[in-house]
Design a protein around this motif. Structure first.
Motif, PDB file in Angstrom:
ATOM      1  N   UNK A   1      39.878  42.426  40.089  1.00  0.00           N
ATOM      2  CA  UNK A   1      40.326  43.814  40.268  1.00  0.00           C
ATOM      3  C   UNK A   1      41.630  43.815  41.052  1.00  0.00           C
ATOM      4  N   UNK A   2      42.567  44.614  40.592  1.00  0.00           N
ATOM      5  CA  UNK A   2      43.847  44.794  41.276  1.00  0.00           C
ATOM      6  C   UNK A   2      43.970  46.276  41.587  1.00  0.00           C
ATOM      7  N   UNK A   3      44.195  46.560  42.855  1.00  0.00           N
ATOM      8  CA  UNK A   3      44.206  47.952  43.281  1.00  0.00           C
ATOM      9  C   UNK A   3      45.426  48.205  44.155  1.00  0.00           C
TER      10      UNK A   3
ATOM     11  N   UNK B   1      47.973  35.650  34.871  1.00  0.00           N
ATOM     12  CA  UNK B   1      47.256  36.856  34.443  1.00  0.00           C
ATOM     13  C   UNK B   1      47.270  37.901  35.563  1.00  0.00           C
ATOM     14  N   UNK B   2      47.007  37.463  36.776  1.00  0.00           N
ATOM     15  CA  UNK B   2      47.029  38.388  37.919  1.00  0.00           C
ATOM     16  C   UNK B   2      48.441  38.935  38.116  1.00  0.00           C
TER      17      UNK B   2
ATOM     18  N   UNK C   1      49.182  41.532  35.414  1.00  0.00           N
ATOM     19  CA  UNK C   1      48.400  42.733  35.682  1.00  0.00           C
ATOM     20  C   UNK C   1      48.911  43.467  36.920  1.00  0.00           C
ATOM     21  N   UNK C   2      49.414  42.724  37.902  1.00  0.00           N
ATOM     22  CA  UNK C   2      49.948  43.375  39.110  1.00  0.00           C
ATOM     23  C   UNK C   2      51.228  44.142  38.797  1.00  0.00           C
ATOM     24  N   UNK C   3      52.015  43.646  37.833  1.00  0.00           N
ATOM     25  CA  UNK C   3      53.229  44.374  37.427  1.00  0.00           C
ATOM     26  C   UNK C   3      52.828  45.692  36.781  1.00  0.00           C
ATOM     27  N   UNK C   4      51.752  45.703  36.027  1.00  0.00           N
ATOM     28  CA  UNK C   4      51.245  46.936  35.431  1.00  0.00           C
ATOM     29  C   UNK C   4      50.825  47.899  36.535  1.00  0.00           C
TER      30      UNK C   4
END
Length: 182
Positions: free
Chosen positions: A77-79, A153-154, A157-160
């Motif tokens: 999870x990235x928050x 991958x992280x 996704x963190x750029x998103x």
């Protein structure tokens, strides 16, 4: 397995267990696991054998490691909170990570102490894997692929999450979450 082998294997396992608790996504989130696999590669990866079916073995394990890494990264999870990104490895992420790291540890123990050396030698001869170094290279590169794929991958996704956070800052909203823990 030597003491150094145990320490590096356990350190890689602890990387994800540390992230079962939410933590800030920063440079150390990337540098610690990369540093550990760089050390392992420096210590064990003398050559990458290319004779016989050595490259087939290496490609198979690298592909397996990359798949596990992508899966583990996708299940993290990235928050966004307060202008910072936070990550938390879920149960599925930890299980995938442990599967990869545990597979390597179990293989090392089986070959080194469990009587598997003769079985691996027979398998290698039957499948034209030419040396012990092919197995070493395959497992070291598998670990490297798993770590790099997870971190890549992280990162993606963190750029998103960062792009989603920018409109949020203008609108004054609280937090944004990318992905779910399982």
């Amino acid at each position: 397995m030597t003491t150094i082998d145990w320490i590096t294997d356990l350190a890689l396992l602890l990387v994800v267990f540390r992230q079962l608790r939410e933590s800030r996504l920063d440079r150390t989130s990337y540098l610690i696991p990369l540093g550990i696999v760089a050390f392992v590669a420096y210590r064990y990866l003398d050559t990458v054998p290319t004779d016989g079916n050595d490259l087939v073995l290496i490609a198979a394990l690298v592909t397996f490691g990359a798949a596990l890494g992508i899966g583990a990264g996708a299940c993290t999870r990235i928050r966004s909170r307060g202008g910072q990104l936070y990550i938390k490895a879920g149960v599925a992420s930890a299980c995938l990570w442990v599967l990869g790291m545990g597979t390597r540890m179990a293989f090392q123990l089986w070959v080194g102490h469990g009587g598997g050396a003769d079985d691996v030698a027979r398998f290698s001869a039957a499948h034209r894997i030419t040396s012990e170094q092919a197995w070493v290279a395959a497992f070291v590169l598998m670990a490297l692929a798993e770590v790099v794929a997870r971190l890549a991958t992280i990162y993606v996704r963190s750029r998103t999450a960062t792009r989603e956070r920018q409109p949020e800052a203008a609108g004054g909203r609280g937090t944004a979450t990318v992905g779910r823990t399982s």
